[in-house]
Design a protein around this motif. Structure first.
Motif, PDB file in Angstrom:
ATOM      1  N   ILE A   2     154.000 -37.635  74.285  1.00  0.00           N
ATOM      2  CA  ILE A   2     154.588 -38.798  73.363  1.00  0.00           C
ATOM      3  C   ILE A   2     154.263 -39.881  74.440  1.00  0.00           C
ATOM      4  O   ILE A   2     155.094 -40.081  75.497  1.00  0.00           O
ATOM      5  CB  ILE A   2     156.043 -38.577  72.856  1.00  0.00           C
ATOM      6  CG1 ILE A   2     156.139 -37.475  72.043  1.00  0.00           C
ATOM      7  CG2 ILE A   2     156.451 -40.014  72.381  1.00  0.00           C
ATOM      8  CD1 ILE A   2     157.527 -37.351  71.437  1.00  0.00           C
ATOM      9  N   LYS A   3     153.317 -40.825  74.016  1.00  0.00           N
ATOM     10  CA  LYS A   3     152.774 -41.918  75.107  1.00  0.00           C
ATOM     11  C   LYS A   3     153.732 -43.012  75.105  1.00  0.00           C
ATOM     12  O   LYS A   3     153.682 -43.843  75.952  1.00  0.00           O
ATOM     13  CB  LYS A   3     151.354 -42.171  74.825  1.00  0.00           C
ATOM     14  CG  LYS A   3     150.218 -41.328  74.723  1.00  0.00           C
ATOM     15  CD  LYS A   3     149.993 -40.320  76.169  1.00  0.00           C
ATOM     16  CE  LYS A   3     149.675 -41.316  77.075  1.00  0.00           C
ATOM     17  NZ  LYS A   3     149.694 -40.602  78.474  1.00  0.00           N
ATOM     18  N   ILE A  13     149.198 -40.945  65.974  1.00  0.00           N
ATOM     19  CA  ILE A  13     148.583 -39.826  66.900  1.00  0.00           C
ATOM     20  C   ILE A  13     147.167 -40.399  67.227  1.00  0.00           C
ATOM     21  O   ILE A  13     146.484 -40.922  66.679  1.00  0.00           O
ATOM     22  CB  ILE A  13     148.430 -38.716  65.710  1.00  0.00           C
ATOM     23  CG1 ILE A  13     147.414 -38.690  64.695  1.00  0.00           C
ATOM     24  CG2 ILE A  13     149.585 -38.035  65.329  1.00  0.00           C
ATOM     25  CD1 ILE A  13     146.883 -37.389  63.924  1.00  0.00           C
ATOM     26  N   VAL A  14     147.097 -40.039  68.494  1.00  0.00           N
ATOM     27  CA  VAL A  14     145.965 -40.365  69.346  1.00  0.00           C
ATOM     28  C   VAL A  14     144.864 -39.368  69.057  1.00  0.00           C
ATOM     29  O   VAL A  14     145.018 -38.238  69.487  1.00  0.00           O
ATOM     30  CB  VAL A  14     146.123 -40.563  70.768  1.00  0.00           C
ATOM     31  CG1 VAL A  14     144.685 -41.091  71.641  1.00  0.00           C
ATOM     32  CG2 VAL A  14     147.300 -41.859  70.681  1.00  0.00           C
ATOM     33  N   VAL A  15     143.727 -39.601  68.882  1.00  0.00           N
ATOM     34  CA  VAL A  15     142.503 -38.663  68.569  1.00  0.00           C
ATOM     35  C   VAL A  15     141.285 -39.239  69.356  1.00  0.00           C
ATOM     36  O   VAL A  15     141.106 -40.423  69.453  1.00  0.00           O
ATOM     37  CB  VAL A  15     142.354 -38.333  67.549  1.00  0.00           C
ATOM     38  CG1 VAL A  15     143.549 -37.772  66.460  1.00  0.00           C
ATOM     39  CG2 VAL A  15     141.710 -39.487  66.605  1.00  0.00           C
ATOM     40  N   ASP A  61     149.902 -38.422  71.464  1.00  0.00           N
ATOM     41  CA  ASP A  61     148.631 -38.109  71.898  1.00  0.00           C
ATOM     42  C   ASP A  61     148.108 -36.477  71.837  1.00  0.00           C
ATOM     43  O   ASP A  61     148.644 -35.480  72.346  1.00  0.00           O
ATOM     44  CB  ASP A  61     148.290 -38.243  73.358  1.00  0.00           C
ATOM     45  CG  ASP A  61     146.960 -38.160  73.876  1.00  0.00           C
ATOM     46  OD1 ASP A  61     146.174 -37.462  73.308  1.00  0.00           O
ATOM     47  OD2 ASP A  61     146.331 -38.938  74.913  1.00  0.00           O
ATOM     48  N   MET A  62     147.642 -36.277  70.410  1.00  0.00           N
ATOM     49  CA  MET A  62     147.244 -35.138  70.097  1.00  0.00           C
ATOM     50  C   MET A  62     146.360 -34.150  71.143  1.00  0.00           C
ATOM     51  O   MET A  62     146.637 -33.050  71.344  1.00  0.00           O
ATOM     52  CB  MET A  62     146.410 -35.085  68.827  1.00  0.00           C
ATOM     53  CG  MET A  62     147.282 -35.598  67.868  1.00  0.00           C
ATOM     54  SD  MET A  62     148.870 -34.757  67.243  1.00  0.00           S
ATOM     55  CE  MET A  62     148.436 -33.580  66.462  1.00  0.00           C
ATOM     56  N   ARG A  63     145.488 -34.843  71.914  1.00  0.00           N
ATOM     57  CA  ARG A  63     144.983 -34.363  73.077  1.00  0.00           C
ATOM     58  C   ARG A  63     145.681 -33.537  74.141  1.00  0.00           C
ATOM     59  O   ARG A  63     145.585 -32.315  74.577  1.00  0.00           O
ATOM     60  CB  ARG A  63     143.905 -35.158  73.767  1.00  0.00           C
ATOM     61  CG  ARG A  63     143.084 -35.911  72.751  1.00  0.00           C
ATOM     62  CD  ARG A  63     142.301 -36.952  73.077  1.00  0.00           C
ATOM     63  NE  ARG A  63     143.163 -38.048  73.850  1.00  0.00           N
ATOM     64  CZ  ARG A  63     142.505 -39.048  74.320  1.00  0.00           C
ATOM     65  NH1 ARG A  63     141.155 -39.416  74.349  1.00  0.00           N
ATOM     66  NH2 ARG A  63     143.441 -39.799  74.805  1.00  0.00           N
TER      67      ARG A  63
END
Length: 161
Positions: free
Chosen positions: A54-55, A99-101, A69-71
């Motif tokens: 969780i950024k 969500i970060v992709v 951040d899903m990565r």
């Protein structure tokens, strides 16, 4: 497009559209109806003691949106931020989550014939969060139940989805 829905067993009925995105070398798909918008990545405000994936949070037109951040969530080898890194803003019932992709590919329509059950194997993703594997030509998509994934206990984001 045909009627979209789920049968009582939870199987997908009718064709559905999925937003496809990349994480590392894999391609994933999420129900397009859950997507509110797609934005370029901007560093969020960090929240103390939040899990690493969780950024932080961003202020999106007056709504505070947690950014996952899903990565990092899926233990991808590299999670570098560049011009292709995007945030998909999701509308999950009463909660907005980003969500970060690595990148967004396109929107694909898949019929039930193009979706196979996911193999029952140990992975970073809870098998209950995988709807199946979609195939179009040579492409293989991991179809995620993003609402279920974001409401997992480890996420700490949505208590009662």
């Amino acid at each position: 497009m045909s009627v979209i829905g789920k049968s009582s067993e939870g199987a997908i009925t009718g064709a559905r559209e999925y937003l496809t995105f990349r994480l590392d070398q894999e391609e994933y798909g999420i129900d397009i109806l859950k997507v509110q918008e797609i934005r370029g990545y901007e560093p969020p405000t960090r929240i103390a003691n939040a899990p690493e994936f969780i950024k932080g949070v961003v202020n999106l037109r007056g709504t505070i949106v947690p950014i996952v951040d899903m990565r990092l969530k899926f233990n991808c080898a590299n999670a570098e931020y560049n011009n292709f890194t995007v945030v998909i803003i999701l509308n999950l019932r009463s909660r907005v989550v980003g969500i970060v992709v690595d990148s967004v590919s396109d929107v694909m329509e898949l019929s039930p014939d193009n979706i196979k059950a996911a193999p029952d194997i140990e992975s970073v993703i809870d098998n209950g969060c995988i709807l199946g594997l979609g195939s179009v030509g040579e492409r293989m998509l991991i179809l995620l139940d993003i609402e279920k994934l974001m409401s997992g206990v480890d996420m700490g984001l949505v208590a009662s989805l």
